[in-house]
Design an enzyme around this catalytic site. Sequence first.
Site, PDB file in Angstrom:
ATOM      1  CB  CYS A 257       2.910  -1.969  13.778  1.00 16.84           C
ATOM      2  SG  CYS A 257       3.003  -1.466  12.333  1.00 16.84           S
TER       3      CYS A 257
ATOM      4  CB  CYS B 189       6.597  -2.555  16.291  1.00 14.08           C
ATOM      5  SG  CYS B 189       8.160  -2.324  15.740  1.00 14.08           S
TER       6      CYS B 189
ATOM      7  CD  GLU C  55      -3.030  -1.170   2.452  1.00 10.76           C
ATOM      8  OE1 GLU C  55      -3.897  -1.615   2.309  1.00 10.76           O
ATOM      9  OE2 GLU C  55      -2.256  -0.801   3.433  1.00 10.76           O
TER      10      GLU C  55
ATOM     11  CB  CYS D  67       1.014   6.234  11.785  1.00 13.19           C
ATOM     12  SG  CYS D  67       1.512   7.529  11.220  1.00 13.19           S
TER      13      CYS D  67
ATOM     14  CB  CYS E 165       7.159  -5.108   8.951  1.00 13.33           C
ATOM     15  SG  CYS E 165       8.450  -4.191   9.625  1.00 13.33           S
TER      16      CYS E 165
ATOM     17  CB  CYS F 275       2.945   7.345   3.402  1.00 15.62           C
ATOM     18  SG  CYS F 275       3.454   6.109   4.577  1.00 15.62           S
TER      19      CYS F 275
HETATM   20  N1  SAH Z   1       9.422   0.528   9.970  1.00 19.24           N
HETATM   21  C1  SAH Z   1       9.687   1.874   9.908  1.00 19.24           C
HETATM   22  C2  SAH Z   1       8.743   2.561   8.852  1.00 19.24           C
HETATM   23  C3  SAH Z   1       7.162   2.584   9.181  1.00 19.24           C
HETATM   24  S1  SAH Z   1       6.800   4.150   9.876  1.00 19.24           S
HETATM   25  C4  SAH Z   1       9.315   2.489  11.380  1.00 19.24           C
HETATM   26  O1  SAH Z   1       9.048   1.990  12.221  1.00 19.24           O
HETATM   27  O2  SAH Z   1       9.913   3.664  11.584  1.00 19.24           O
HETATM   28  C5  SAH Z   1       5.506   3.925  10.591  1.00 19.24           C
HETATM   29  C6  SAH Z   1       5.105   4.702  11.831  1.00 19.24           C
HETATM   30  O3  SAH Z   1       3.811   4.295  12.605  1.00 19.24           O
HETATM   31  C7  SAH Z   1       6.259   4.193  12.903  1.00 19.24           C
HETATM   32  O4  SAH Z   1       6.326   5.550  13.418  1.00 19.24           O
HETATM   33  C8  SAH Z   1       5.506   3.673  14.060  1.00 19.24           C
HETATM   34  O5  SAH Z   1       5.922   3.742  15.412  1.00 19.24           O
HETATM   35  C9  SAH Z   1       3.975   4.013  13.662  1.00 19.24           C
HETATM   36  N2  SAH Z   1       2.993   3.255  14.178  1.00 19.24           N
HETATM   37  C10 SAH Z   1       2.805   2.090  13.992  1.00 19.24           C
HETATM   38  N3  SAH Z   1       1.435   1.506  14.731  1.00 19.24           N
HETATM   39  C11 SAH Z   1       1.117   2.533  14.944  1.00 19.24           C
HETATM   40  C12 SAH Z   1      -0.429   2.796  15.375  1.00 19.24           C
HETATM   41  N4  SAH Z   1      -1.276   1.899  15.562  1.00 19.24           N
HETATM   42  N5  SAH Z   1      -0.883   4.132  15.560  1.00 19.24           N
HETATM   43  C13 SAH Z   1       0.207   5.328  15.383  1.00 19.24           C
HETATM   44  N6  SAH Z   1       1.253   4.899  14.988  1.00 19.24           N
HETATM   45  C14 SAH Z   1       1.696   3.780  14.692  1.00 19.24           C
END
Ligand code: SAH
Length: 345
Positions: free
Chosen positions: A117, A114, A90, A337, A110, A103
Site C-alpha cells: 500500500c 501493509c 485525500e 485503492c 497509516c 471514499c
Molecule cells: N486500512 C483499511 C482501510 C483502507 S482500505 C483497510 O486496510 O481495509 C484500502 C484498500 O485498498 C484495502 O482493501 C487494501 O487492501 C487495498 N489496497 C492497498 N493497496 C492497494 C493496491 N496497490 N492495489 C489495490 N488495492 C490496494
Amino acid sequence: MENILNFNRDDLAGWLGSNGIRPFRAGQIFKWLYIRQADRFEQMTDLSKELRQKLEDHFYIERLVVEKKLVSIDGTEKFLHCLSDGQHIESVLLPEKDHFTLCVSSQVGCAQNCQFCLTAKGGFIRNLKPAEMISQIRDARYYLIQKEIDPTKLSNIVFMGMGEPLANYTNLVKALEVITDSDYGLKFSSRRVTVSTSGLVPKITQLGLDTDVNLAVSLNATTDEMRSRLMPINKKYPLSQLLEACRTFTMKPRKKITIEYILMKGVNDTKADALRLVTLLAPIKAKVNLIPFNEYDNSEFKRPSKDQISEFLQILLDRDLTGMTRKSKGEDILAACGQLKAKLY
Ligand code: SAH
C-alpha cells in the site's frame, strides 16, 4: 473555541443543557449544519439572536480547504484537503450509475505498514477528528451543489481512504453517529456506509455491537505465512482470530461482510489460493471483492493478467461464493485503492 462538527447530537444537547438552553435545540442546529449546509451561526434564523451569539462565542464551523482537485478520465475525482494544522488528506468521489460514493480518510497516513500500500510508505502522522471525517462528506456535498447536482445523490460512504479506521475507533464512531443520524444529521442509511479494516480483531467485534454499518475486511492472503509478510497486523491477530471475528460479527440478517482480496501476480493468485479462500470463507457470510493490484511508481507487486483474474474469480463462483472483481477507478490520478498518499513524502 471548539469546532462544532466534532460534537454528535448527544454531545451538543449536553452542552446546551449545561448552558441553560433546551437540549432539543441540538436537532435544530444539526439541521442547519448537515441538511441546510450552513457555514455560519447567523444563518440559523430559527434560533434566537441570543443563542446564535452564544454559539458564536463557543464554537466555529470549519470547512476543509480543498487545495487541489484531480479529475480522472473515468470521472473519478480526487480531493486533496488541507487540515488546520497544515497536514493533508485525500478523499475520492466515485460516480456510479445513479449515485455517488465517497471514499473517506480516517487518519493522516497509516501505521499498519501493509507492504503493497502506497499510503503506508509515508508512515503514520495522526488520527483524524470526527469533524475532519465529517467535513470530507460535507465538502463533497457542497461541491455537488455547486455543480448543480442533487447532493443526496451522494448516498454511499466507504471508509477506504487513507488510514486504518478501527485504529481511530472513538472518533470513527462519533463521526458515524452524525453520518447515519437519520433525523437531523447527514442522513446516510447505515446500509450504505462501509468501514474497511486491515483486521483489528477486538475493534471489529466492538463495531458490530456499537453500529449498524457494513464491515469490509482486507484479507489479501490465505495463509498466515503470506498474510504476516504482507500485513504485519496478522502477527498480532492471525487468520483464525480474524475469521472468527467475522463469523461472529453482529449484523442484520441477509447482510454480508465484504472480503477484499488484492490479486498480486505470483503472490496470492494461484488456484490453491482460490481454493483455500473458499474453505476459509465457508463458515462466514461473505462476499468477495477481488481488487486487481493497482501499480504505482516502483511498486514491487504486479497485477495478474485478465485471464488469471477471471480464472481466480470463476473458482470462487463455481463453489457458490458471492464475488466480483472490483473495477479500479481513478488510477490515472492515483485515486485507486492503495494509491492515496496526499503529501506524505
Ligand atoms: N486500512 C483499511 C482501510 C483502507 S482500505 C483497510 O486496510 O481495509 C484500502 C484498500 O485498498 C484495502 O482493501 C487494501 O487492501 C487495498 N489496497 C492497498 N493497496 C492497494 C493496491 N496497490 N492495489 C489495490 N488495492 C490496494
